[in-house]
Design a protein around this motif. Structure first.
Motif, PDB file in Angstrom:
ATOM      1  N   ALA A  44      39.686  50.545  46.574  1.00 35.09           N
ATOM      2  CA  ALA A  44      38.855  49.881  45.861  1.00 35.09           C
ATOM      3  C   ALA A  44      39.105  49.042  44.941  1.00 35.09           C
ATOM      4  O   ALA A  44      40.415  49.433  44.201  1.00 35.09           O
ATOM      5  N   ASP A  45      38.605  47.975  44.460  1.00 38.00           N
ATOM      6  CA  ASP A  45      38.959  46.971  43.448  1.00 38.00           C
ATOM      7  C   ASP A  45      37.654  46.829  42.621  1.00 38.00           C
ATOM      8  O   ASP A  45      36.682  47.196  42.856  1.00 38.00           O
ATOM      9  N   GLY A 102      31.556  45.370  35.097  1.00 37.40           N
ATOM     10  CA  GLY A 102      32.112  44.626  36.058  1.00 37.40           C
ATOM     11  C   GLY A 102      31.733  45.018  37.405  1.00 37.40           C
ATOM     12  O   GLY A 102      30.527  45.898  37.588  1.00 37.40           O
ATOM     13  N   ILE A 103      32.163  44.478  38.298  1.00 38.31           N
ATOM     14  CA  ILE A 103      31.430  44.667  39.840  1.00 38.31           C
ATOM     15  C   ILE A 103      32.488  45.359  40.823  1.00 38.31           C
ATOM     16  O   ILE A 103      33.644  44.631  41.244  1.00 38.31           O
ATOM     17  N   ALA A 104      32.228  46.462  41.361  1.00 32.21           N
ATOM     18  CA  ALA A 104      33.082  47.265  42.193  1.00 32.21           C
ATOM     19  C   ALA A 104      33.157  46.383  43.449  1.00 32.21           C
ATOM     20  O   ALA A 104      32.079  45.694  44.105  1.00 32.21           O
ATOM     21  N   ILE A 105      34.235  46.363  44.183  1.00 35.20           N
ATOM     22  CA  ILE A 105      34.636  45.741  45.246  1.00 35.20           C
ATOM     23  C   ILE A 105      35.102  46.717  46.331  1.00 35.20           C
ATOM     24  O   ILE A 105      36.247  47.194  46.250  1.00 35.20           O
ATOM     25  N   PRO A 106      34.414  47.827  46.874  1.00 31.78           N
ATOM     26  CA  PRO A 106      34.957  48.665  47.602  1.00 31.78           C
ATOM     27  C   PRO A 106      36.024  48.281  48.826  1.00 31.78           C
ATOM     28  O   PRO A 106      35.679  47.167  49.358  1.00 31.78           O
ATOM     29  N   ALA A 107      36.666  49.244  49.191  1.00 31.94           N
ATOM     30  CA  ALA A 107      37.821  49.252  50.339  1.00 31.94           C
ATOM     31  C   ALA A 107      36.796  48.734  51.721  1.00 31.94           C
ATOM     32  O   ALA A 107      35.755  49.332  52.016  1.00 31.94           O
ATOM     33  N   GLY A 108      37.222  47.649  52.423  1.00 36.35           N
ATOM     34  CA  GLY A 108      36.628  47.190  53.342  1.00 36.35           C
ATOM     35  C   GLY A 108      35.250  46.520  53.211  1.00 36.35           C
ATOM     36  O   GLY A 108      34.637  46.402  54.319  1.00 36.35           O
ATOM     37  N   MET A 130      38.932  31.575  36.152  1.00 42.40           N
ATOM     38  CA  MET A 130      39.797  32.597  36.401  1.00 42.40           C
ATOM     39  C   MET A 130      39.116  34.129  36.398  1.00 42.40           C
ATOM     40  O   MET A 130      38.306  34.382  35.769  1.00 42.40           O
ATOM     41  N   LEU A 131      39.209  34.499  37.791  1.00 38.79           N
ATOM     42  CA  LEU A 131      38.666  35.859  38.033  1.00 38.79           C
ATOM     43  C   LEU A 131      39.843  36.622  37.869  1.00 38.79           C
ATOM     44  O   LEU A 131      40.807  37.032  38.100  1.00 38.79           O
ATOM     45  N   MET A 132      39.190  38.172  37.105  1.00 37.10           N
ATOM     46  CA  MET A 132      40.319  39.017  36.831  1.00 37.10           C
ATOM     47  C   MET A 132      39.652  40.134  37.649  1.00 37.10           C
ATOM     48  O   MET A 132      38.699  40.918  37.333  1.00 37.10           O
ATOM     49  N   PHE A 133      40.663  40.812  38.189  1.00 38.68           N
ATOM     50  CA  PHE A 133      40.505  41.952  39.098  1.00 38.68           C
ATOM     51  C   PHE A 133      41.345  43.182  38.481  1.00 38.68           C
ATOM     52  O   PHE A 133      42.493  43.070  38.139  1.00 38.68           O
ATOM     53  N   GLU A 134      40.577  44.339  38.457  1.00 33.56           N
ATOM     54  CA  GLU A 134      41.378  45.554  37.847  1.00 33.56           C
ATOM     55  C   GLU A 134      42.733  45.978  38.473  1.00 33.56           C
ATOM     56  O   GLU A 134      43.614  46.266  38.133  1.00 33.56           O
ATOM     57  N   LYS A 135      42.902  45.670  39.856  1.00 36.46           N
ATOM     58  CA  LYS A 135      43.902  46.074  40.590  1.00 36.46           C
ATOM     59  C   LYS A 135      44.701  44.954  41.106  1.00 36.46           C
ATOM     60  O   LYS A 135      45.929  44.745  40.971  1.00 36.46           O
ATOM     61  N   ALA A 136      44.117  43.967  41.648  1.00 36.26           N
ATOM     62  CA  ALA A 136      44.484  42.812  42.315  1.00 36.26           C
ATOM     63  C   ALA A 136      45.328  41.960  41.249  1.00 36.26           C
ATOM     64  O   ALA A 136      46.090  40.912  41.404  1.00 36.26           O
ATOM     65  N   GLY A 137      44.710  41.890  40.002  1.00 34.15           N
ATOM     66  CA  GLY A 137      45.114  40.899  39.128  1.00 34.15           C
ATOM     67  C   GLY A 137      44.274  39.654  38.905  1.00 34.15           C
ATOM     68  O   GLY A 137      43.150  39.743  38.961  1.00 34.15           O
ATOM     69  N   MET A 138      44.825  38.690  38.681  1.00 39.26           N
ATOM     70  CA  MET A 138      43.831  37.299  38.466  1.00 39.26           C
ATOM     71  C   MET A 138      44.410  36.186  39.302  1.00 39.26           C
ATOM     72  O   MET A 138      45.301  36.179  39.960  1.00 39.26           O
TER      73      MET A 138
END
Length: 178
Positions: free
Chosen positions: A87-88, A121-127, A157-165
């Motif tokens: 998840a991200d 923030g908004i959760a982006i679950p795996a899959g 610029m979108l910033m994600f917790e794991k994937a970065g920006m």
């Protein structure tokens, strides 16, 4: 929009809204019907919308709507698919075109549609695929430096917790989404 359409739109967006974290939500506005440029109908992303890839995240359908005269805020929309096994979370959005960009959700409170900031923030679950669209979760551009005009583009610029920006240029569609 009649009550049936509002209920149908909310049912269709319930999964996306439930993906947002449940932290403290600040009420931003009351009745949305009187707010210029805040149309309640969801529609597919326009042709030519922004798309990119960041690690396991596929970002597509990105666009903003043109602002009407005197409109103090702008709305932005995007779809994020997490093709990975972890998840991200979309933690924040910034733009040189606005002093502030907030992540928001719209939902019914009794018979009134209300908009609230999603502070965690908004959760982006795996899959999973999460869509920020009119009448659901979206990006709210505040302190806009110049009104968004159809045919232009808005850098984000979108910033994600794991994937970065990731940087994207979101095309500006008409104020009614066409």
């Amino acid at each position: 929009m009649n009550r049936y359409h509002v209920v149908a739109a909310l049912l269709l967006s319930a999964a996306a809204v439930s993906l947002s974290t449940g932290g403290a939500l600040a009420q931003q506005s009351g009745d949305m019907k009187g707010m210029p440029g805040m149309h309640m109908a969801a529609e597919p992303a326009p042709a030519g919308s922004a798309a990119s890839k960041l690690g396991d995240l596929v970002i597509s359908g990105g666009y903003v709507r043109a602002m009407l005269p005197g409109q103090p805020v702008g709305g932005g929309y995007i779809t994020i698919h997490n093709g990975g096994k972890v998840a991200d979370k979309l933690t924040s959005v910034t733009s040189s075109a606005a002093g502030k960009v907030e992540l928001h959700e719209m939902k019914m409170d009794g018979e009134i549609m209300k908009m609230r900031e999603i502070k965690d923030g908004i959760a982006i679950p795996a899959g999973a695929t999460v869509t920020l669209a009119p009448n659901t979760m979206h990006m709210m551009f505040k302190q806009v430096k110049a009104p968004f005009k159809k045919g232009g583009a808005v850098p984000v610029m979108l910033m994600f917790e794991k994937a970065g920006m990731i940087d994207l240029n979101l095309p500006v569609t008409s104020a009614n989404g066409n």
